[in-house]
Motif scaffolding. Structure first.
Motif, mmCIF file in Angstrom:
data_model
loop_
_atom_site.group_PDB
_atom_site.id
_atom_site.type_symbol
_atom_site.label_atom_id
_atom_site.label_comp_id
_atom_site.label_asym_id
_atom_site.label_seq_id
_atom_site.Cartn_x
_atom_site.Cartn_y
_atom_site.Cartn_z
ATOM 1 N N CYS A 67 -3.735 -3.444 -5.364
ATOM 2 C CA CYS A 67 -2.993 -3.092 -6.582
ATOM 3 C C CYS A 67 -1.576 -2.660 -6.233
ATOM 4 C CB CYS A 67 -3.717 -1.983 -7.345
ATOM 5 S SG CYS A 67 -5.214 -2.536 -8.182
ATOM 6 N N GLU A 69 0.144 -3.557 -3.577
ATOM 7 C CA GLU A 69 0.878 -4.753 -3.158
ATOM 8 C C GLU A 69 1.311 -5.576 -4.379
ATOM 9 O OE1 GLU A 69 -1.283 -7.078 -0.283
ATOM 10 O OE2 GLU A 69 -1.690 -5.322 0.954
ATOM 11 N N ALA A 70 0.422 -5.672 -5.371
ATOM 12 C CA ALA A 70 0.760 -6.422 -6.584
ATOM 13 C C ALA A 70 1.914 -5.749 -7.324
ATOM 14 C CB ALA A 70 -0.467 -6.540 -7.491
ATOM 15 N N ASP A 74 5.490 -7.325 -8.050
ATOM 16 C CA ASP A 74 6.073 -7.393 -9.401
ATOM 17 C C ASP A 74 7.467 -6.787 -9.425
ATOM 18 O OD1 ASP A 74 3.878 -8.669 -10.450
ATOM 19 O OD2 ASP A 74 2.959 -6.832 -11.237
#
Length: 157
Positions: A67, A69-70, A74
């Protein structure tokens, strides 16, 4: 055929009930669930099926890391788009910048609201989305709920 008629009748009754509720108490159609906890899904592990605590901790840590890393990805995409969104379409070195139409569709809520208003149906009924999975690191280590009862076979040693 009868099922289809029943389904249509139920849907019509639900729509009528929602239309009445939207004029009497519009807030009752959409409830905020920010302070509530969603119920567990139907297929959660039984006490006998529970994986080892180490496996759960590893999965939670992996999920939290993915999460993060995401979110970092983003943030990087948003930063790059600030420049790229203002470029005209064309080739820039090894990169081609172009805009293509999306194949995704979404309901046009303004048009739907206008139709509901024109037909006197009140507000457009809305529903909440599916619950999101949130994994956070605890400040202190606590016993797993399964540890309060008899140890499942997978944890007994």
């Amino acid at each position: 055929m009868i099922r289809t008629l029943r389904s249509h009748a139920r849907r019509a009754l639900r729509t009528a009930a929602d239309a009445v509720r939207s004029t009497v108490a519009p807030a009752s159609l959409v409830r905020s669930r920010a302070d509530e906890t969603a119920p567990n899904p139907a297929d959660v592990f039984t006490p006998e099926e529970m994986p080892a605590p180490e496996a759960i901790e590893k999965a939670a840590a992996d999920y939290a890391a993915a999460c993060e890393e995401a979110r970092a990805g983003d943030r990087g995409k948003r930063k790059a788009r600030k420049l790229l969104d203002r470029l005209p379409a064309g080739r820039y070195g090894r990169w081609t910048v172009e805009r293509i139409p999306s194949s995704r569709q979404t309901p046009d809520l303004d048009s739907i609201r206008a139709t509901y208003k024109r037909l006197g149906l009140g507000d457009v009924p809305m529903r909440t989305c599916a619950p999101s999975l949130r994994v956070t690191a605890a400040a202190e280590v606590v016993a797993f709920p399964a540890a309060d009862g008899p140890a499942p076979a997978s944890l007994a040693a």
